[in-house]
Motif scaffolding. Sequence first.
Motif, PDB file in Angstrom:
ATOM      1  N   UNK A   1      53.253   9.172  55.682  1.00 44.82           N
ATOM      2  CA  UNK A   1      53.639   9.681  56.977  1.00 44.82           C
ATOM      3  C   UNK A   1      52.584   9.272  58.008  1.00 44.82           C
ATOM      4  N   UNK A   2      53.043   8.883  59.179  1.00 42.04           N
ATOM      5  CA  UNK A   2      52.154   8.446  60.252  1.00 42.04           C
ATOM      6  C   UNK A   2      51.573   9.666  60.954  1.00 42.04           C
ATOM      7  N   UNK A   3      50.271   9.616  61.208  1.00 44.09           N
ATOM      8  CA  UNK A   3      49.589  10.679  61.942  1.00 44.09           C
ATOM      9  C   UNK A   3      50.294  10.880  63.285  1.00 44.09           C
ATOM     10  N   UNK A   4      50.622  12.128  63.669  1.00 48.11           N
ATOM     11  CA  UNK A   4      51.330  12.357  64.939  1.00 48.11           C
ATOM     12  C   UNK A   4      50.514  11.979  66.172  1.00 48.11           C
ATOM     13  N   UNK A   5      49.215  11.761  66.015  1.00 47.71           N
ATOM     14  CA  UNK A   5      48.393  11.324  67.146  1.00 47.71           C
ATOM     15  C   UNK A   5      48.464   9.821  67.383  1.00 47.71           C
ATOM     16  N   UNK A   6      49.027   9.096  66.421  1.00 45.09           N
ATOM     17  CA  UNK A   6      49.168   7.643  66.553  1.00 45.09           C
ATOM     18  C   UNK A   6      50.445   7.324  67.346  1.00 45.09           C
ATOM     19  N   UNK A   7      50.413   6.219  68.048  1.00 40.55           N
ATOM     20  CA  UNK A   7      51.597   5.739  68.760  1.00 40.55           C
ATOM     21  C   UNK A   7      52.079   4.486  68.059  1.00 40.55           C
ATOM     22  N   UNK A   8      53.315   4.492  67.642  1.00 41.31           N
ATOM     23  CA  UNK A   8      53.934   3.325  67.019  1.00 41.31           C
ATOM     24  C   UNK A   8      55.161   2.963  67.841  1.00 41.31           C
ATOM     25  N   UNK A   9      55.204   1.735  68.341  1.00 42.09           N
ATOM     26  CA  UNK A   9      56.351   1.249  69.103  1.00 42.09           C
ATOM     27  C   UNK A   9      56.842  -0.015  68.415  1.00 42.09           C
ATOM     28  N   UNK A  10      58.001   0.056  67.857  1.00 45.31           N
ATOM     29  CA  UNK A  10      58.603  -1.131  67.228  1.00 45.31           C
ATOM     30  C   UNK A  10      59.227  -1.997  68.320  1.00 45.31           C
ATOM     31  N   UNK A  11      59.146  -3.303  68.133  1.00 41.30           N
ATOM     32  CA  UNK A  11      59.643  -4.228  69.153  1.00 41.30           C
ATOM     33  C   UNK A  11      61.059  -3.938  69.589  1.00 41.30           C
ATOM     34  N   UNK A  12      61.917  -3.606  68.641  1.00 39.75           N
ATOM     35  CA  UNK A  12      63.319  -3.349  68.984  1.00 39.75           C
ATOM     36  C   UNK A  12      63.503  -2.045  69.762  1.00 39.75           C
ATOM     37  N   UNK A  13      62.498  -1.169  69.737  1.00 43.86           N
ATOM     38  CA  UNK A  13      62.584   0.100  70.455  1.00 43.86           C
ATOM     39  C   UNK A  13      61.976   0.045  71.859  1.00 43.86           C
ATOM     40  N   UNK A  14      61.218  -1.003  72.159  1.00 45.88           N
ATOM     41  CA  UNK A  14      60.559  -1.105  73.464  1.00 45.88           C
ATOM     42  C   UNK A  14      61.597  -1.377  74.553  1.00 45.88           C
ATOM     43  N   UNK A  15      61.461  -0.661  75.654  1.00 44.60           N
ATOM     44  CA  UNK A  15      62.344  -0.896  76.801  1.00 44.60           C
ATOM     45  C   UNK A  15      62.072  -2.278  77.376  1.00 44.60           C
ATOM     46  N   UNK A  16      63.129  -2.967  77.733  1.00 38.64           N
ATOM     47  CA  UNK A  16      63.010  -4.289  78.333  1.00 38.64           C
ATOM     48  C   UNK A  16      63.481  -4.232  79.783  1.00 38.64           C
ATOM     49  N   UNK A  17      62.710  -4.890  80.655  1.00 38.86           N
ATOM     50  CA  UNK A  17      63.059  -4.984  82.071  1.00 38.86           C
ATOM     51  C   UNK A  17      63.209  -6.474  82.374  1.00 38.86           C
ATOM     52  N   UNK A  18      64.440  -6.979  82.495  1.00 38.06           N
ATOM     53  CA  UNK A  18      64.641  -8.414  82.723  1.00 38.06           C
ATOM     54  C   UNK A  18      64.250  -8.829  84.135  1.00 38.06           C
ATOM     55  N   UNK A  19      63.788 -10.062  84.250  1.00 36.79           N
ATOM     56  CA  UNK A  19      63.456 -10.664  85.542  1.00 36.79           C
ATOM     57  C   UNK A  19      64.359 -11.872  85.763  1.00 36.79           C
ATOM     58  N   UNK A  20      64.641 -12.241  87.004  1.00 38.33           N
ATOM     59  CA  UNK A  20      65.636 -13.284  87.282  1.00 38.33           C
ATOM     60  C   UNK A  20      65.250 -14.683  86.809  1.00 38.33           C
ATOM     61  N   UNK A  21      63.980 -14.949  86.568  1.00 37.44           N
ATOM     62  CA  UNK A  21      63.582 -16.288  86.119  1.00 37.44           C
ATOM     63  C   UNK A  21      63.755 -16.460  84.618  1.00 37.44           C
ATOM     64  N   UNK A  22      64.385 -15.492  83.971  1.00 33.90           N
ATOM     65  CA  UNK A  22      64.640 -15.589  82.534  1.00 33.90           C
ATOM     66  C   UNK A  22      63.634 -14.830  81.694  1.00 33.90           C
TER      67      UNK A  22
END
Length: 157
Positions: A1-22
């Motif tokens: 089990x991961x310590x609750x004080x640690x932050x784990x962000x999986x790539x597929x869970x990260x919010x994406x903000x697209x920009x017009x240049x691709x």
Amino acid sequence: MVDPNALVVRGEDAERVPLPHGGGFRLLADASGTGGALGANTLALGEGADGARPHFHAVSHELFYVTEGAVDFLLDGDPVTVGEGGLVVVPPRMPHAFGAAPGTTAELLAVLTPGVERFGYFRALGRIQHGLEPFDGLLPEQDRYDVHFVPTAGPWR
């Protein structure tokens, strides 16, 4: 089990903000998720695209790690190009700007420490880049996001 004080962000869970240049932002950690220690995001830039106009952070250091391509930086008026695997650390109050080097795309990891709640800033930049909001709407938010824009007479590069 991961310590609750640690932050784990999986790539597929990260919010994406697209920009017009691709390219776009991938929002990884905001200050609230790290106890104020840091904020982190990635930024993919289209060929020759600007990443940020001249600005400084009053409180935070900003670290850039170039994961792909090459990035042109302007550091307190001095231009420098950094390629894949290179690192730049900008101290508080140093004016800086950056963008993909001409003829190349780029990706970089950006870490701001101490952290500031900035996900709202990146979302606003996405809307501005897509022409949905004016840039001037960010000006009253400079203290909130610790992003202080530096007046320029024209393009920074």
